[in-house]
Design an enzyme around this catalytic site. Structure first.
Site, PDB file in Angstrom:
ATOM      1  N   HIS A 553      -2.148  -0.536   0.312  1.00 58.24           N
ATOM      2  CA  HIS A 553      -3.678  -0.873   0.068  1.00 58.24           C
ATOM      3  C   HIS A 553      -4.104   0.335  -1.209  1.00 58.24           C
ATOM      4  O   HIS A 553      -5.017   0.406  -1.358  1.00 58.24           O
ATOM      5  CB  HIS A 553      -4.424  -0.934   1.172  1.00 58.24           C
ATOM      6  CG  HIS A 553      -4.203  -1.795   2.234  1.00 58.24           C
ATOM      7  ND1 HIS A 553      -4.761  -1.168   3.545  1.00 58.24           N
ATOM      8  CD2 HIS A 553      -3.166  -3.326   2.011  1.00 58.24           C
ATOM      9  CE1 HIS A 553      -3.772  -3.667   3.781  1.00 58.24           C
ATOM     10  NE2 HIS A 553      -3.660  -3.780   3.409  1.00 58.24           N
ATOM     11  N   HIS A 597      -8.466  -4.988   3.962  1.00 58.50           N
ATOM     12  CA  HIS A 597      -6.961  -5.040   3.397  1.00 58.50           C
ATOM     13  C   HIS A 597      -7.544  -5.521   2.043  1.00 58.50           C
ATOM     14  O   HIS A 597      -8.467  -6.574   1.593  1.00 58.50           O
ATOM     15  CB  HIS A 597      -6.022  -6.298   4.058  1.00 58.50           C
ATOM     16  CG  HIS A 597      -5.678  -5.370   5.288  1.00 58.50           C
ATOM     17  ND1 HIS A 597      -4.593  -5.353   5.386  1.00 58.50           N
ATOM     18  CD2 HIS A 597      -6.676  -5.184   6.674  1.00 58.50           C
ATOM     19  CE1 HIS A 597      -4.469  -4.862   7.438  1.00 58.50           C
ATOM     20  NE2 HIS A 597      -5.959  -5.010   7.364  1.00 58.50           N
TER      21      HIS A 597
END
Length: 618
Positions: A553, A597
Site C-alpha cells: 500500500h 487498502h
C-alpha cells in the site's frame, strides 16, 4: 501443452503431497476448462497512430477507469500503454491462489533495502514490495480487499487545501464505482448498485469469522459498515469479487469496451520518457518500447501517468522531473525541480498471533491445507460461486485506535487487524514463502508443527505509520528497478501501535464465542525471539520486528497538495506542477497513509480524474 502447464502449476502450489503420483484426471480436466474460460480477453494488437488526444501510461485501476471514461466520447482518441500482459493469468480468479501471482510475470519483483528494525526474520532481512503489472495492475494480484477509508482521511485532505476531496465530495464517486451486494448494509445509502466493480460479502465464511466478529462486538467494538465513512469497529470482509471470482480493473472497466475504435490498448509497451515541448513547460508525448523497438506517440491534449506509486515517479525522474540534486548526481538534465519520490509511506504489519482450534466442526477440519480445497468438488464449488476458494483467507476486519495514535480524533483508527481462517501452515508449496520472503528454516521451525492442526491467524496492519522513506532512481537506465530508501519501524511508536492491536486481539479471544470453539494461543516462539518470555510485551515487540510483512500500500511518491505546498508534486486537480498537459492519477498522489487498502482509492482517483480532465479540456 495446456495439461502439462496445469500439472506444473498444481505441483508447484500443492507441494510434495501431490508429487508422489499422477494427478487426478478430473482435477486436470476441470482446471483446464476453467482456464480456457478465464483467458477470454483479447486486447488485440492495434495499429498505433502517431497522435492521440490522450496518452495514458499504465493500466492499473486508475488507468483502466480513465481509458473507459475518456473514450466514452467517440470524438476523443485514447491510447493506453501498459508494460505488462493483456490476458488474465489462469490462476488469478480464485482469490485463494493470490500468493502464486506475486512471483509471476504479472508482478514486479520489488524488494526493500536490507532492514535494521523490521523484517528481521525474512530472507535477507528484506520485505517484498510487489506491485502488479498487466491490464488491471495490482488488482490482478492483490487480496481483493475493498476498503474506502475513513471519512476523516478525506476531510483532512480538504482542510489542508485539497479542494474537491472531502468525504461528501468523493462519496458519489464511490457509489458510481460499485455494484454492491453487501447483505447487512445494502440500504444504508453508502453503496452503489449500478457501477462496474462488483463489491460483495465473501461467499465463504468460516465458523472462526462468525465467532471473532461476535467476540469483538462483545468486547466493545461496534458492528458496522467500514465503507460508510466510519470504520472504528468490526465487520465481515467486503471484496472486489463477483460470486467469489476476482474482479480486476481490466475486467470491470475495459473488457466490454476494448473494441471501441477510438480506444487503443497497447500491451508489452514500456514507457521510458515523457516528451516535452520546446520550452520544456508542457508534455507533448511519450517514448516507449514495444517488440524491441522504440516508438514515439504524441498527445494533443494530455499525457496521464497511471503507472503506479513506483513506476510513475521513476518515469518522471527519468524525464528530468524530480529532485534536482538527485537527478544531477545521475547526469539527468533537470527540467523541473519537484519532490518526486521524496516521500513514501507504507502499511507495515505482522504475521500473527496464531490460535489453535480444538472444538472445530468437520467443516473446519476441511480448512487444514490447500490440498483439501484443490479437489474436484471444491473446484466445482468455486465455479458455482461457493467454497473456500472464493476467499483469500481474510474474512473479517477490526479497526482499533492505539494510545500512540497521532490523530487525536477519537473516530480515527490507526491499526487494522485482518482475521484469516488459516496461517502459513495451510500452504505446503513454495508459493507463499516466496511471496513473503519466508526462509525455509523459519517455515520448518515455526509453521510446520501446525500442519494437520486446525489453526487461524491475525494480521495487524499499521494504518497511520510515522515512518517515511524515499523512492530514487538506481541509474539513468529506465529499465532498472527503483531504489527504496525505507526502514520499517524507525519510529518505535509504530511497533507500539501494533503491540496494542495484538493485545486487543488477545483480549477479544477471551470472549465466549471464540472460547466456545476451544481456541488456544499458539505458544511456540518465533525463531529469533526464543530468549524473550512468551506472551509478554517484549516478546510481541520482537515478534513484530521479526515477522514483519507488507500489504503493498505504498503512497505519496507523487504527493498531492494545496497551492504553495512545497512537498507536493501535483495540485488537487492532479496536474504536475509547472508542466502543462501532464497529470498523475494513481495511488502515488495519496498525500498520507490512508485508513484503507489502496485499490478502492485508486478506482476513486480514476473516476474523479476523468471528470476533472473532461472539465479542463472542454
Amino acid at each position: 501443452m495446456m495439461l502439462r502447464w496445469v500439472r506444473v502449476l498444481l505441483v508447484l502450489y500443492c507441494g510434495s503431497r501431490l508429487t508422489g503420483g499422477l494427478l487426478d484426471r478430473q482435477v486436470i480436466n476441470s482446471l483446464t476448462e476453467m482456464i480456457s474460460e478465464m483467458n477470454d480477453i483479447d486486447y488485440g494488437n492495434p495499429q498505433l497512430r502517431s497522435v492521440y488526444d490522450y496518452v495514458i501510461v499504465g493500466a492499473g485501476p486508475a488507468g483502466c477507469v480513465l481509458a473507459n471514461r475518456l473514450s466514452e466520447d467517440p470524438k476523443v482518441s485514447v491510447l493506453v500503454l501498459e508494460l505488462g500482459r493483456g490476458e488474465r493469468p489462469a490462476f488469478a480468479e480464485p482469490p485463494m491462489l493470490g500468493p502464486m501471482l506475486m512471483g509471476s510475470d504479472y508482478s514486479f519483483g520489488y524488494e526493500t533495502d536490507r532492514q535494521q528494525y523490521g523484517c528481521l526474520g525474512l530472507t535477507g532481512r528484506k520485505c517484498s514490495w510487489t506491485h502488479g503489472r498487466g491490464v488491471g495492475g495490482s488488482s490482478i494480484i492483490n487480496n481483493v480487499i475493498y476498503t474506502r477509508g475513513n471519512r476523516r482521511d478525506f476531510d483532512n485532505w480538504a482542510r489542508a487545501g485539497m479542494e474537491g476531496w472531502s468525504w461528501e465530495e468523493v462519496l458519489p464517486y464511490y457509489r458510481k464505482i460499485e455494484r454492491a451486494n453487501i447483505k447487512d448494509f445494502e440500504d444504508n445509502g453508502a453503496h452503489g448498485k449500478e457501477g462496474r466493480v462488483s463489491v460483495e460479502d465473501c461467499p465463504f465464511r468460516s465458523e472462526v469469522a462468525n465467532a471473532f466478529v461476535a467476540s469483538a462486538a462483545q468486547s466493545g467494538y461496534p458492528y458496522l459498515d467500514y465503507n460508510a465513512g466510519d470504520n472504528l469497529g468490526v465487520s465481515f470482509l467486503q471484496a472486489h469479487s463477483k460470486r467469489g471470482h476476482r474482479v480486476t480493473a481490466g475486467t470491470a472497466y475495459l473488457k466490454d469496451v476494448r473494441h471501441r475504435p477510438n480506444l487503443h490498448i497497447s500491451t508489452r509497451s514500456w514507457a521510458t520518457q515523457i516528451l516535452l515541448g520546446e520550452d520544456n513547460r508542457e508534455a507533448a508525448g511519450v517514448r516507449f518500447t514495444k517488440n524491441k523497438r522504440y516508438h514515439i506517440v504524441r498527445a494533443r491534449k494530455e499525457v496521464i501517468l497511471s503507472a503506479g506509486a513506483f513506476e510513475t515517479p521513476k518515469l518522471l525522474m527519468n524525464s528530468g522531473i524530480g529532485p534536482a540534486d538527485h537527478l544531477e548526481q545521475l547526469g539527468i538534465q533537470v527540467v523541473k525541480d519537484l519532490p518526486v519520490g521524496r516521500q513514501v509511506y507504507e502499511h507495515g504489519g505482522v504475521f500473527g498471533p496464531i490460535f489453535i482450534v480444538r472444538n472445530g466442526s468437520r467443516a473446519e477440519q476441511n480448512l487444514l491445507s490447500l490440498e483439501r480445497v484443490l479437489t474436484v468438488d471444491e473446484i466445482l464449488r468455486f465455479r458455482n460461486g461457493t467454497g473456500p476458494l472464493t476467499s483469500n483467507s481474510i474474512e473479517s476486519l477490526l479497526y482499533v485506535k492505539s494510545p500512540v495514535a497521532s490523530d487525536p480524533d477519537p473516530g480515527m483508527p490507526d491499526v487494522e487487524v485482518m482475521q484469516s481462517f488459516t496461517s502459513m501452515s495451510f500452504d505446503s508449496s513454495i508459493a507463499t514463502r516466496l511471496a513473503y520472503r519466508l526462509p525455509d528454516a523459519l517455515v520448518r521451525d515455526y509453521y510446520d508443527p501446525l500442519i494437520g492442526v486446525r489453526n487461524f491467524m491475525f494480521l495487524p496492519m499499521l494504518l497511520k505509520t510515522r515512518t517515511v522513506g524515499r523512492v530514487e532512481l538506481k541509474s539513468r537506465n529506465p529499465f532498472h528497478h527503483p531504489v527504496f530508501k525505507y526502514q520499517y519501524f524507525e519510529d518505535e511508536r509504530d511497533v507500539e501501535a501494533l503491540l496494542y492491536a495484538i493485545k486487543e486481539v488477545l483480549r477479544i479471544a477471551q470472549a465466549e464465542p471464540l472460547q466456545r470453539m476451544g481456541i488456544e494461543l499458539y505458544s511456540r516462539p518465533v525463531p529469533g525471539c526464543e530468549q524473550v518470555e512468551f506472551n509478554t510485551d517484549d516478546y510481541w515487540r520482537c515478534h513484530v520486528r521479526t515477522l514483519t510483512t507488507t500489504f503493498q500500500h505504498q503512497v505519496a511518491t507523487c504527493r498531492m497538495g494545496a497551492l504553495g505546498d512545497p512537498n507536493s508534486v501535483v495540485d488537487p486537480r492532479l496536474r504536475v506542477r509547472g508542466i502543462r498537459r501532464l497529470r498523475v492519477a494513481d495511488a502515488g498522489i495519496i498525500p498520507e497513509p490512508p485508513t484503507a487498502h489502496t485499490c478502492a482509492i485508486s478506482y476513486l482517483i480514476g473516476e474523479k480524474a476523468a471528470d476533472m480532465i473532461k472539465q479542463d479540456n472542454q
